[in-house]
Scaffold this motif. Structure first.
Motif, PDB file in Angstrom:
ATOM      1  N   CYS A 279     -21.353  -4.514 -11.387  1.00  0.00           N
ATOM      2  CA  CYS A 279     -21.556  -3.360 -10.510  1.00  0.00           C
ATOM      3  C   CYS A 279     -20.609  -3.441  -9.301  1.00  0.00           C
ATOM      4  CB  CYS A 279     -23.004  -3.324 -10.042  1.00  0.00           C
ATOM      5  SG  CYS A 279     -23.409  -1.890  -9.032  1.00  0.00           S
ATOM      6  N   ALA A 280     -20.427  -4.681  -8.729  1.00  0.00           N
ATOM      7  CA  ALA A 280     -19.496  -4.847  -7.607  1.00  0.00           C
ATOM      8  C   ALA A 280     -18.070  -4.528  -8.030  1.00  0.00           C
ATOM      9  CB  ALA A 280     -19.575  -6.268  -7.072  1.00  0.00           C
ATOM     10  N   PHE A 281     -17.713  -5.027  -9.260  1.00  0.00           N
ATOM     11  CA  PHE A 281     -16.391  -4.740  -9.781  1.00  0.00           C
ATOM     12  C   PHE A 281     -16.192  -3.258  -9.984  1.00  0.00           C
ATOM     13  CE2 PHE A 281     -13.577  -4.201 -13.481  1.00  0.00           C
ATOM     14  CZ  PHE A 281     -12.411  -4.725 -12.954  1.00  0.00           C
ATOM     15  N   VAL A 282     -17.203  -2.639 -10.531  1.00  0.00           N
ATOM     16  CA  VAL A 282     -17.128  -1.198 -10.757  1.00  0.00           C
ATOM     17  C   VAL A 282     -17.054  -0.470  -9.420  1.00  0.00           C
ATOM     18  CG1 VAL A 282     -18.408   0.788 -11.634  1.00  0.00           C
ATOM     19  CG2 VAL A 282     -18.229  -1.270 -13.016  1.00  0.00           C
ATOM     20  N   SER A 283     -17.800  -0.982  -8.410  1.00  0.00           N
ATOM     21  CA  SER A 283     -17.764  -0.346  -7.093  1.00  0.00           C
ATOM     22  C   SER A 283     -16.368  -0.421  -6.497  1.00  0.00           C
ATOM     23  CB  SER A 283     -18.770  -1.027  -6.163  1.00  0.00           C
ATOM     24  OG  SER A 283     -20.082  -0.856  -6.638  1.00  0.00           O
ATOM     25  N   GLU A 284     -15.742  -1.617  -6.646  1.00  0.00           N
ATOM     26  CA  GLU A 284     -14.375  -1.759  -6.140  1.00  0.00           C
ATOM     27  C   GLU A 284     -13.440  -0.809  -6.861  1.00  0.00           C
ATOM     28  OE1 GLU A 284     -13.394  -5.817  -6.627  1.00  0.00           O
ATOM     29  OE2 GLU A 284     -14.734  -6.542  -5.029  1.00  0.00           O
ATOM     30  N   LYS A 285     -13.605  -0.757  -8.210  1.00  0.00           N
ATOM     31  CA  LYS A 285     -12.752   0.150  -8.966  1.00  0.00           C
ATOM     32  C   LYS A 285     -13.029   1.584  -8.568  1.00  0.00           C
ATOM     33  CE  LYS A 285     -11.809  -0.555 -13.234  1.00  0.00           C
ATOM     34  NZ  LYS A 285     -11.897  -0.713 -14.690  1.00  0.00           N
ATOM     35  N   LEU A 286     -14.307   1.874  -8.258  1.00  0.00           N
ATOM     36  CA  LEU A 286     -14.659   3.224  -7.850  1.00  0.00           C
ATOM     37  C   LEU A 286     -14.016   3.570  -6.503  1.00  0.00           C
ATOM     38  CD1 LEU A 286     -16.296   5.788  -8.369  1.00  0.00           C
ATOM     39  CD2 LEU A 286     -18.241   4.704  -7.260  1.00  0.00           C
ATOM     40  N   GLU A 287     -14.043   2.577  -5.566  1.00  0.00           N
ATOM     41  CA  GLU A 287     -13.410   2.803  -4.277  1.00  0.00           C
ATOM     42  C   GLU A 287     -11.906   3.015  -4.431  1.00  0.00           C
ATOM     43  OE1 GLU A 287     -14.465  -0.515  -1.883  1.00  0.00           O
ATOM     44  OE2 GLU A 287     -16.566   0.122  -1.614  1.00  0.00           O
ATOM     45  N   ALA A 288     -11.307   2.162  -5.308  1.00  0.00           N
ATOM     46  CA  ALA A 288      -9.876   2.338  -5.558  1.00  0.00           C
ATOM     47  C   ALA A 288      -9.600   3.687  -6.180  1.00  0.00           C
ATOM     48  CB  ALA A 288      -9.365   1.204  -6.456  1.00  0.00           C
ATOM     49  N   ALA A 289     -10.488   4.042  -7.134  1.00  0.00           N
ATOM     50  CA  ALA A 289     -10.327   5.344  -7.775  1.00  0.00           C
ATOM     51  C   ALA A 289     -10.491   6.465  -6.767  1.00  0.00           C
ATOM     52  CB  ALA A 289     -11.330   5.478  -8.918  1.00  0.00           C
ATOM     53  N   GLU A 290     -11.450   6.264  -5.814  1.00  0.00           N
ATOM     54  CA  GLU A 290     -11.638   7.296  -4.799  1.00  0.00           C
ATOM     55  C   GLU A 290     -10.375   7.396  -3.914  1.00  0.00           C
ATOM     56  OE1 GLU A 290     -15.175   6.250  -2.753  1.00  0.00           O
ATOM     57  OE2 GLU A 290     -16.521   7.149  -4.274  1.00  0.00           O
ATOM     58  N   ARG A 291      -9.805   6.208  -3.591  1.00  0.00           N
ATOM     59  CA  ARG A 291      -8.582   6.235  -2.791  1.00  0.00           C
ATOM     60  C   ARG A 291      -7.448   6.915  -3.550  1.00  0.00           C
ATOM     61  NH1 ARG A 291     -10.362   0.966  -1.525  1.00  0.00           N
ATOM     62  NH2 ARG A 291      -8.941   0.061  -3.050  1.00  0.00           N
ATOM     63  N   ASP A 292      -7.316   6.539  -4.830  1.00  0.00           N
ATOM     64  CA  ASP A 292      -6.311   7.193  -5.666  1.00  0.00           C
ATOM     65  C   ASP A 292      -6.574   8.680  -5.754  1.00  0.00           C
ATOM     66  OD1 ASP A 292      -5.152   4.736  -6.039  1.00  0.00           O
ATOM     67  OD2 ASP A 292      -6.115   4.366  -8.010  1.00  0.00           O
ATOM     68  N   ASN A 293      -7.835   9.016  -5.869  1.00  0.00           N
ATOM     69  CA  ASN A 293      -8.201  10.428  -5.971  1.00  0.00           C
ATOM     70  C   ASN A 293      -7.821  11.174  -4.693  1.00  0.00           C
ATOM     71  OD1 ASN A 293      -9.324  12.744  -7.079  1.00  0.00           O
ATOM     72  ND2 ASN A 293     -11.341  12.322  -6.175  1.00  0.00           N
ATOM     73  N   GLN A 294      -8.052  10.464  -3.543  1.00  0.00           N
ATOM     74  CA  GLN A 294      -7.698  11.096  -2.265  1.00  0.00           C
ATOM     75  C   GLN A 294      -6.186  11.306  -2.188  1.00  0.00           C
ATOM     76  OE1 GLN A 294      -9.954  12.114  -0.019  1.00  0.00           O
ATOM     77  NE2 GLN A 294      -8.271  13.082   1.151  1.00  0.00           N
ATOM     78  N   THR A 295      -5.450  10.275  -2.630  1.00  0.00           N
ATOM     79  CA  THR A 295      -3.996  10.382  -2.639  1.00  0.00           C
ATOM     80  C   THR A 295      -3.549  11.524  -3.535  1.00  0.00           C
ATOM     81  OG1 THR A 295      -3.808   8.003  -2.249  1.00  0.00           O
ATOM     82  CG2 THR A 295      -1.849   9.146  -3.068  1.00  0.00           C
TER      83      THR A 295
END
Length: 349
Positions: A279-295
């Motif tokens: 879940c932590a790994f997925v959360s990190e990936k989700l945050e990265a994905a959110e950052r990528d999404n923002q970009t």
């Protein structure tokens, strides 16, 4: 043993009853002559024209009573009757299983008694006729001489007289036989009296035993009632126990289900750390994905701005191109006119 029945005797009525004789000592009490119901029959002797009541228990004659006109059968209850036999010096009693059987026996006794009376009257008439005939023979000659000169009626009387003589001879023989039977019955009566005394002593003992058995029976009945009550209580307790057992079985089944669920939860709990790590790994990936999404969203907005600017420039270019094409079309038209003028000029020259 057939009770002295001759070949000419035939049964005319048969029933079953308990046989009793009057106690010769007291003349009041009844003594059982049979242990159980036995066959009691009326017999008719064709030769003697007489009637007898005979009953045999095994090989023992318990009733051998010749019916005479002066006998009387008396009903003393609904199922018991008696008659006195002076020749046997006793009184016979019969106990029937129903009132109908007693009534039939009494009716037959009356019929036999009436038939015996008619037979006696007829016998007396024959004796008187035979006596008169003998007196006439003594006056008028011998019987043989009278028979030689007499008519058919006298011959008939002589034949009847001969039959009567034979009947009297048979009666004398029967009297001797009956005397022997009477002596036998008296001896049997003496033995029965002794047996009765023993039975009386045994009866007293049986009474005491019966009283003791009755007390014991009452005690056992009380015990049975107590046991039945205990059995009833035990049945109720058994029913309650059965209900509790069914409830326990249901609870045990439910407990087994809960244990199964607990084992599943324990297995799942063992996976929780791994799941939390994932879940932590997925959360990190989700945050990265959110950052990528923002970009990407920023890029999309920039692209949208560029696209709008491009559309605006394209629109301006289309307008300029349209104006250029219109000017070009005018120039082309002028060129066509110029070529037509040159062609015309060449043709003129």
């Amino acid at each position: 043993m057939d009770g002295g029945r001759g070949p000419s005797e035939q049964p005319i009525f048969t029933t079953r009853a308990h046989v009793f004789q009057i106690d010769p000592s007291t003349k009041k009490n009844w003594v059982p002559a049979s242990k159980q119901a036995v066959t009691v029959s009326y017999f008719y002797d064709v030769t003697r024209n007489s009637y007898r009541v005979i009953s045999v228990d095994g090989a023992k004659v318990i009733i051998n009573s010749s019916i005479t006109p002066n006998m009387t059968f008396t009903k003393t209850s609904q199922k018991f009757g008696q008659w006195a036999d002076s020749r046997a010096n006793t009184v016979f009693g019969l106990g029937f299983s129903s009132e109908q059987q007693l009534t039939k026996f009494a009716e037959k006794f009356q019929e036999v008694k009436e038939a015996a009376r008619l037979a006696r009257d007829k016998s007396q008439d024959k004796v008187e006729t035979s006596s008169g005939h003998s007196q006439a023979s003594s006056v008028n000659g011998t019987d043989d001489e009278k028979a030689a000169h007499a008519g058919p009626g006298d011959a008939h009387l002589k034949s009847e007289n001969d039959k009567l003589k034979i009947a009297l001879t048979q009666s004398a023989a029967n009297v001797k036989k009956w005397e022997v039977e009477l002596q036998t019955l008296r001896e049997s009566n003496a033995r029965l009296s002794a047996a009765l005394q023993e039975s009386a002593a045994g009866a007293e003992q049986w009474k005491r035993q019966f009283s003791a058995c009755r007390d014991e029976n009452d005690r056992l009945r009380g015990k049975i009632d107590e046991l039945e009550q205990q059995c009833s209580e035990a049945s109720r307790e058994k029913e309650k126990s059965a209900q509790l057992e069914r409830r326990i079985e249901a609870l045990e089944a439910e407990l087994r289900e809960r244990e199964t669920e607990l084992r599943d939860l324990r297995k799942q709990s063992e996976l929780i750390p791994q799941l939390m790590s994932e879940c932590a790994f997925v959360s990190e990936k989700l945050e990265a994905a959110e950052r990528d999404n923002q970009t990407l969203e920023d890029k999309v907005r920039a692209l949208k701005t560029d696209m709008e600017e491009s559309r605006y420039r394209q629109s301006r270019l289309k307008g300029e191109l349209k104006s250029f094409l219109e000017v070009l079309d005018g120039k082309i038209d002028d060129l066509h006119h110029f070529r037509r003028g040159l062609s015309q000029l060449g043709a003129d020259h």
